[in-house]
Design an enzyme around this catalytic site. Structure first.
Site, short mmCIF file in Angstrom:
data_model
loop_
_atom_site.label_atom_id
_atom_site.label_comp_id
_atom_site.label_asym_id
_atom_site.label_seq_id
_atom_site.Cartn_x
_atom_site.Cartn_y
_atom_site.Cartn_z
N LEU A 14 4.75 5.09 46.06
CA LEU A 14 4.43 5.47 47.45
C LEU A 14 4.89 6.90 47.70
O LEU A 14 5.82 7.15 48.48
CB LEU A 14 5.09 4.51 48.43
CG LEU A 14 4.28 3.29 48.81
CD1 LEU A 14 5.03 2.43 49.82
CD2 LEU A 14 2.92 3.66 49.35
N HIS A 15 4.26 7.83 47.02
CA HIS A 15 4.57 9.24 47.16
C HIS A 15 3.30 9.99 47.50
O HIS A 15 2.21 9.57 47.12
CB HIS A 15 5.20 9.79 45.88
CG HIS A 15 6.47 9.09 45.53
ND1 HIS A 15 7.65 9.35 46.18
CD2 HIS A 15 6.73 8.11 44.65
CE1 HIS A 15 8.60 8.56 45.68
NE2 HIS A 15 8.06 7.79 44.76
N ALA A 16 3.43 11.08 48.21
CA ALA A 16 2.34 11.98 48.56
C ALA A 16 1.10 11.26 49.08
O ALA A 16 1.13 10.64 50.14
CB ALA A 16 2.02 12.89 47.39
N PRO A 18 -0.72 8.46 48.20
CA PRO A 18 -0.67 7.02 48.53
C PRO A 18 0.14 6.74 49.80
O PRO A 18 -0.24 5.88 50.60
CB PRO A 18 -0.02 6.39 47.30
CG PRO A 18 -0.35 7.32 46.19
CD PRO A 18 -0.30 8.69 46.81
#
Length: 93
Positions: A14-16, A18
């Site tokens: 769950l980075h950038a 997404p």
């Protein structure tokens, strides 16, 4: 309060991108939703900044909780998103 535990499928967790897709979808749900890791405090799923603080990686389990009218619908929608590799699914957007 309904809850759902899912594994994050996105290759970057769950980075950038997404996290942006997920927080946008969470803000559009009829019920407020929180997300938490197994060792963390729940945060608002609609807040991209709070999502990034969770440091969720590929394959990590998170628990979604929702309360109020539309809670089950909200959980289903968001759980389905997390179980999708958002890095690939929205690559052309």
């Amino acid at each position: 309060m309904p809850a759902r535990t899912v594994k994050v499928a996105s290759s970057s967790g769950l980075h950038a991108r997404p996290a942006a897709i997920f927080s946008q979808a969470a803000s559009e749900q009829p019920a407020p939703v929180t997300i938490e890791t197994t060792d963390g405090t729940p945060v608002r799923a609609s807040s991209i900044l709070m999502l990034l603080t969770l440091n969720v990686g590929h394959g990590d389990e998170v628990t979604l909780r929702a309360e109020g009218e539309g809670a089950e619908e909200s959980l289903t929608t968001l759980a389905d998103l997390l179980e999708t590799n958002l890095d690939e699914a929205f690559q052309d957007q």
